[in-house]
Design a protein around this motif. Sequence first.
Motif, PDB file in Angstrom:
ATOM      1  N   VAL A  69      -6.971  12.841   6.638  1.00 43.48           N
ATOM      2  CA  VAL A  69      -6.274  12.680   5.366  1.00 43.48           C
ATOM      3  C   VAL A  69      -6.800  11.407   4.714  1.00 43.48           C
ATOM      4  O   VAL A  69      -6.968  10.397   5.384  1.00 43.48           O
ATOM      5  CB  VAL A  69      -4.750  12.570   5.597  1.00 43.48           C
ATOM      6  CG1 VAL A  69      -4.012  12.308   4.306  1.00 43.48           C
ATOM      7  CG2 VAL A  69      -4.213  13.807   6.288  1.00 43.48           C
ATOM      8  N   ALA A  70      -7.040  11.444   3.403  1.00 43.56           N
ATOM      9  CA  ALA A  70      -7.521  10.249   2.692  1.00 43.56           C
ATOM     10  C   ALA A  70      -6.374   9.252   2.564  1.00 43.56           C
ATOM     11  O   ALA A  70      -5.354   9.537   1.939  1.00 43.56           O
ATOM     12  CB  ALA A  70      -8.046  10.634   1.316  1.00 43.56           C
ATOM     13  N   LEU A  71      -6.539   8.099   3.189  1.00 41.44           N
ATOM     14  CA  LEU A  71      -5.531   7.037   3.139  1.00 41.44           C
ATOM     15  C   LEU A  71      -6.185   5.724   2.741  1.00 41.44           C
ATOM     16  O   LEU A  71      -7.226   5.358   3.279  1.00 41.44           O
ATOM     17  CB  LEU A  71      -4.870   6.865   4.508  1.00 41.44           C
ATOM     18  CG  LEU A  71      -4.025   8.012   5.034  1.00 41.44           C
ATOM     19  CD1 LEU A  71      -3.668   7.784   6.490  1.00 41.44           C
ATOM     20  CD2 LEU A  71      -2.772   8.175   4.199  1.00 41.44           C
ATOM     21  N   ASP A  72      -5.570   5.028   1.798  1.00 47.62           N
ATOM     22  CA  ASP A  72      -5.969   3.671   1.448  1.00 47.62           C
ATOM     23  C   ASP A  72      -5.064   2.711   2.196  1.00 47.62           C
ATOM     24  O   ASP A  72      -4.001   3.105   2.696  1.00 47.62           O
ATOM     25  CB  ASP A  72      -5.796   3.417  -0.059  1.00 47.62           C
ATOM     26  CG  ASP A  72      -6.777   4.192  -0.905  1.00 47.62           C
ATOM     27  OD1 ASP A  72      -7.919   4.385  -0.449  1.00 47.62           O
ATOM     28  OD2 ASP A  72      -6.403   4.601  -2.017  1.00 47.62           O
ATOM     29  N   LEU A  73      -5.435   1.457   2.235  1.00 47.10           N
ATOM     30  CA  LEU A  73      -4.578   0.466   2.884  1.00 47.10           C
ATOM     31  C   LEU A  73      -3.235   0.331   2.187  1.00 47.10           C
ATOM     32  O   LEU A  73      -2.235   0.001   2.810  1.00 47.10           O
ATOM     33  CB  LEU A  73      -5.272  -0.893   2.936  1.00 47.10           C
ATOM     34  CG  LEU A  73      -6.424  -1.005   3.914  1.00 47.10           C
ATOM     35  CD1 LEU A  73      -7.084  -2.371   3.797  1.00 47.10           C
ATOM     36  CD2 LEU A  73      -5.957  -0.759   5.338  1.00 47.10           C
ATOM     37  N   ILE A  74      -3.191   0.621   0.882  1.00 46.60           N
ATOM     38  CA  ILE A  74      -1.935   0.489   0.157  1.00 46.60           C
ATOM     39  C   ILE A  74      -1.230   1.825  -0.050  1.00 46.60           C
ATOM     40  O   ILE A  74      -0.205   1.887  -0.720  1.00 46.60           O
ATOM     41  CB  ILE A  74      -2.146  -0.231  -1.192  1.00 46.60           C
ATOM     42  CG1 ILE A  74      -3.173   0.480  -2.049  1.00 46.60           C
ATOM     43  CG2 ILE A  74      -2.514  -1.680  -0.959  1.00 46.60           C
ATOM     44  CD1 ILE A  74      -3.356  -0.133  -3.433  1.00 46.60           C
ATOM     45  N   SER A  75      -1.754   2.894   0.549  1.00 47.26           N
ATOM     46  CA  SER A  75      -1.056   4.183   0.509  1.00 47.26           C
ATOM     47  C   SER A  75       0.282   4.045   1.221  1.00 47.26           C
ATOM     48  O   SER A  75       0.391   3.331   2.218  1.00 47.26           O
ATOM     49  CB  SER A  75      -1.872   5.272   1.206  1.00 47.26           C
ATOM     50  OG  SER A  75      -3.059   5.532   0.531  1.00 47.26           O
ATOM     51  N   GLN A  76       1.280   4.718   0.707  1.00 44.24           N
ATOM     52  CA  GLN A  76       2.609   4.692   1.307  1.00 44.24           C
ATOM     53  C   GLN A  76       2.774   5.908   2.229  1.00 44.24           C
ATOM     54  O   GLN A  76       2.392   7.016   1.873  1.00 44.24           O
ATOM     55  CB  GLN A  76       3.691   4.739   0.223  1.00 44.24           C
ATOM     56  CG  GLN A  76       3.663   3.558  -0.720  1.00 44.24           C
ATOM     57  CD  GLN A  76       4.212   2.313  -0.057  1.00 44.24           C
ATOM     58  OE1 GLN A  76       5.334   2.308   0.428  1.00 44.24           O
ATOM     59  NE2 GLN A  76       3.416   1.261  -0.032  1.00 44.24           N
ATOM     60  N   VAL A  77       3.332   5.678   3.404  1.00 42.67           N
ATOM     61  CA  VAL A  77       3.632   6.764   4.332  1.00 42.67           C
ATOM     62  C   VAL A  77       5.107   6.695   4.690  1.00 42.67           C
ATOM     63  O   VAL A  77       5.711   5.617   4.700  1.00 42.67           O
ATOM     64  CB  VAL A  77       2.762   6.697   5.612  1.00 42.67           C
ATOM     65  CG1 VAL A  77       1.323   7.046   5.310  1.00 42.67           C
ATOM     66  CG2 VAL A  77       2.837   5.335   6.259  1.00 42.67           C
ATOM     67  N   MET A  78       5.697   7.863   4.953  1.00 40.36           N
ATOM     68  CA  MET A  78       7.117   7.924   5.302  1.00 40.36           C
ATOM     69  C   MET A  78       7.366   9.132   6.192  1.00 40.36           C
ATOM     70  O   MET A  78       6.791  10.200   5.994  1.00 40.36           O
ATOM     71  CB  MET A  78       7.968   8.026   4.048  1.00 40.36           C
ATOM     72  CG  MET A  78       9.450   8.006   4.333  1.00 40.36           C
ATOM     73  SD  MET A  78      10.385   7.961   2.813  1.00 40.36           S
ATOM     74  CE  MET A  78      12.010   8.258   3.460  1.00 40.36           C
ATOM     75  N   ALA A  79       8.234   8.935   7.174  1.00 42.86           N
ATOM     76  CA  ALA A  79       8.591  10.016   8.092  1.00 42.86           C
ATOM     77  C   ALA A  79       9.328  11.112   7.330  1.00 42.86           C
ATOM     78  O   ALA A  79      10.133  10.839   6.439  1.00 42.86           O
ATOM     79  CB  ALA A  79       9.462   9.479   9.217  1.00 42.86           C
TER      80      ALA A  79
END
Length: 123
Positions: free
Chosen positions: A32-42
Amino acid sequence: MAAAGDGPWLDDAAGRLVRPFTVSNGRTRPTVALDLISQVMATGATPLGYLGPEHTEALDLCRAPVSVAEVAAQLKLPAAVTKVLLSDLVDCGALTTKPPEFHHNPTDRALLEAVLDGLRRQL
């Protein structure tokens, strides 16, 4: 002789006892394309299959929206390894991701100068 899961993952004097690339099974690229500032949540969904201790710890950190960089810092893992772990959790439906939102153009000269001025004041 102790089994693989019996001992501590960290040693106060030596640091992490398991090399980061073993945490991601040698993988260096997330699915999955993720940046360092991408937000992730359960998502609250129970992941299927085996999760390593780092996956479980990352999932616990993502109960509220958090950036990829913050998860990496909390796990004390390189960002590349953290992105692989988080993409595993996205793939199994346990995490959702949101790309970074910019309210300003991130390459706006005035914005960059304001950031630079703020950093200079901190030094």
